[in-house]
Write an enzyme that holds these catalytic residues in place. Structure first.
Site, PDB file in Angstrom:
ATOM      1  N   SER A 116       0.800  -1.231   0.000  1.00 46.66           N
ATOM      2  CA  SER A 116       0.000   0.000   0.000  1.00 46.66           C
ATOM      3  C   SER A 116       0.828   1.274   0.000  1.00 46.66           C
ATOM      4  CB  SER A 116      -0.939   0.018   1.218  1.00 46.66           C
ATOM      5  OG  SER A 116      -1.863  -1.029   1.139  1.00 46.66           O
ATOM      6  N   ASP A 342      -8.911  -3.688   3.370  1.00 42.88           N
ATOM      7  CA  ASP A 342      -7.635  -4.399   3.342  1.00 42.88           C
ATOM      8  C   ASP A 342      -7.432  -5.230   4.607  1.00 42.88           C
ATOM      9  OD1 ASP A 342      -4.763  -4.643   2.239  1.00 42.88           O
ATOM     10  OD2 ASP A 342      -4.409  -3.775   4.216  1.00 42.88           O
ATOM     11  N   HIS A 384      -4.377  -2.117  -4.615  1.00 45.88           N
ATOM     12  CA  HIS A 384      -3.994  -3.479  -4.993  1.00 45.88           C
ATOM     13  C   HIS A 384      -5.184  -4.388  -4.708  1.00 45.88           C
ATOM     14  CE1 HIS A 384      -3.806  -4.240  -0.699  1.00 45.88           C
ATOM     15  NE2 HIS A 384      -3.025  -3.170  -0.590  1.00 45.88           N
TER      16      HIS A 384
END
Length: 529
Positions: A116, A342, A384
């Site tokens: 990240s 995340d 991502h």
């Protein structure tokens, strides 16, 4: 009739209506005319996009779903629909309604599967970088303090501030976590939250921790909201919300109180520091020019576990931020991170991750109601992906957290639709895969089964989606490097290095943006005459 009876009757009516709507939809779908009509309507809407919005973007908003890969977007869409008692697959997320979509290549300069920090440097600073580093070029090496100087790169938040716009950061993680820190910091290690997390030699060599850089590098960030209180206070100072819990005590070895310093510096600037939802929502945004909101010692709680009395939602924070920022006649730049998507995936807790994504989508919709596509460019993307997916030939309307309709033909045991490629959900009982039917697999913190055992699930390496609307949104199309994103946004707003086109087209852009107001004025004149 008692109050409880009235409530029950109301719920029965709503449930009946929802059933009728779902049944009606299922019946319609059997008719080819339904699909043809829908496709033709979509086609007509698409044709209107040939007239491009080439206005200058007064405002820029970037929504970043940390870890929000395409499987997460799809599963969140289904969850959103099912929360409204629909089958879910046909539901539209707010980001689904954006007219332009691209793919972003997320690799870091030294990593096939990104982290990240390096990705944040790409989509905020316009430069690809090494994993674990923020606001520095690929010439900087992670954790090596002496590679910082001379390799700093600036972000679009700074470009916007230097152009006279108001700027803001809103996150559900710590405000000095990887994503937000790339907006203001230059640090060779994303984990240097305060000097308490830094090696002594790095401090002695003059490297600054990220919390300190938040207040020193761009001292007048208009709005800062998220978690991370403990990194702002002296080591062992107790927390205002959790006074008896040592894990929440301050971490700063230099004994500085950064919140107090911020308050002292901003005392004559209509500035407010808040640490809970009540304080936040009691503010009158019209009388607030600067806001620092730190709502937890670390990250904010998952939305499913949020205390509605004390912890603001992402949507509530975004609403306050926009109300404050939009007062600037020159416009604003706002970075919004749904950061705990995340974390949910890393922990194998798909339900937490997907509810975080739905809440971020709610915030996207609310921001859309508060702004206009005529002068506001909004981009939604992810840094991502994750090793998360769902499948197993599930039937239409199958609960997204439910079982596949079949048993494994290898071990003859059931399996959930949601699975992880790796992570903490791997479990063997008596040498065999655990039987999920003996577990509450729809519980909030259930860890979905994974193929490879890891204490923390990993990121995924595939491309992520980029959704865009507003001025110049059509420039986000096809497949691009991740660092392309801030260049497009800066071009749309005439800030940073792309301003040449603004001199020749500003008049036309201004006229185009003013046409709705001009039309209304002419109508009023005719009525008066």
């Amino acid at each position: 009739m008692s109050l409880n009876s009235s409530k029950i009757r109301f719920l029965l009516i709503i449930t009946s209506l929802m059933y009728v709507l779902v049944y009606s939809r299922q019946h319609q779908e059997k008719d080819p005319l339904f699909w043809n009509t829908w496709a033709q309507r979509t086609l007509k809407n698409a044709i209107t996009l040939q007239k491009l919005n080439q206005n200058t973007a007064k405002n820029l908003i970037l929504f970043l779903g940390d870890g929000m890969g395409i499987p997460t977007v799809t599963a969140a869409r289904i969850l959103k629909g099912q929360l409204s008692r629909q089958s879910g697959e046909e539901t539209q997320l707010e980001m689904d309604k954006f007219p332009f979509v691209a793919l972003s290549k997320t690799y870091n300069t030294n990593a096939q599967v990104a982290d990240s920090a390096g990705t944040a440097t790409a989509y905020l600073c316009g430069v690809k970088a090494n994993e674990g580093t923020v606001g520095v070029s690929a010439a900087a090496v992670r954790s090596q303090c002496n590679t910082t100087q001379g390799n700093e790169v600036t972000s679009i938040l700074r470009w916007a501030k230097e152009a006279g716009k108001s700027v803001g950061i809103v996150t559900t993680t710590r405000v000095n976590h990887a994503t937000p820190s790339a907006a203001y910091a230059h640090c060779v290690d994303r984990d240097w939250y305060s000097d308490g997390e830094m090696p002594a030699e790095a401090v002695q060599a003059g490297c600054k921790d990220i919390a300190r850089q938040l207040f020193e590098n761009i001292p007048d960030i208009d709005v800062i909201m998220g978690g991370g209180r403990k990194y702002m206070f002296p080591k062992n100072q107790s927390d205002v919300e959790y006074p008896g819990e040592k894990k929440h005590f301050g971490t700063r070895i230099d004994r500085r109180n950064l919140v107090e310093e911020w308050n002292n510096r901003m005392k004559n600037k209509n500035a407010h520091y808040v640490w809970n939802k009540k304080e936040l929502l009691s503010l009158n945004p019209n009388s607030v020019d600067y806001l620092l909101g730190l709502f937890e010692p670390g990250d904010l709680p998952y939305d499913l576990e949020r205390n509605n009395e004390t912890d603001p939602s992402l949507t509530e924070m975004v609403e306050v931020a926009i109300k404050i920022l939009k007062k600037n006649p020159s416009g604003f730049y706002l970075l919004v991170e749904g950061g705990r998507i995340d974390h949910g995936h890393h922990e194998g807790k798909a339900k937490q991750a997907l509810h975080e994504a739905v809440e971020m989508d709610r915030a996207i919709g609310h921001a859309g109601l508060m702004t206009s596509i005529y002068d506001t460019m909004t981009v939604v993307t992810a840094d991502h992906s994750h090793m998360f997916n769902f499948g197993g030939y599930t039937p239409r309307g199958n609960t997204i957290f439910g079982l596949a309709p079949m048993l494994s033909d290898v071990d003859q045991k059931p399996f959930t639709a949601i699975l992880y490629g790796n992570g903490p959900g791997f479990k063997v009982v008596n040498g065999l895969r655990e039987n999920v039917s003996t577990l509450d697999y729809e519980e909030n913190n259930y860890k979905a089964q994974s193929a490879v055992p890891l204490s923390m699930e990993t990121h995924g390496g595939e491309d992520v989606a980029v959704f865009a609307k507003g001025p110049m949104a059509h420039l986000l199309h096809g497949v691009h490097e991740q660092n392309y994103i801030p260049h497009v946004m800066a071009y749309a707003a005439c800030i940073g290095q792309n301003r040449d086109h603004c001199m020749s087209s500003s008049g036309a852009s201004s006229l185009s943006a003013a046409l709705p107001s001009l039309t209304a004025l002419l109508t009023l004149i005719r009525l008066l005459c």
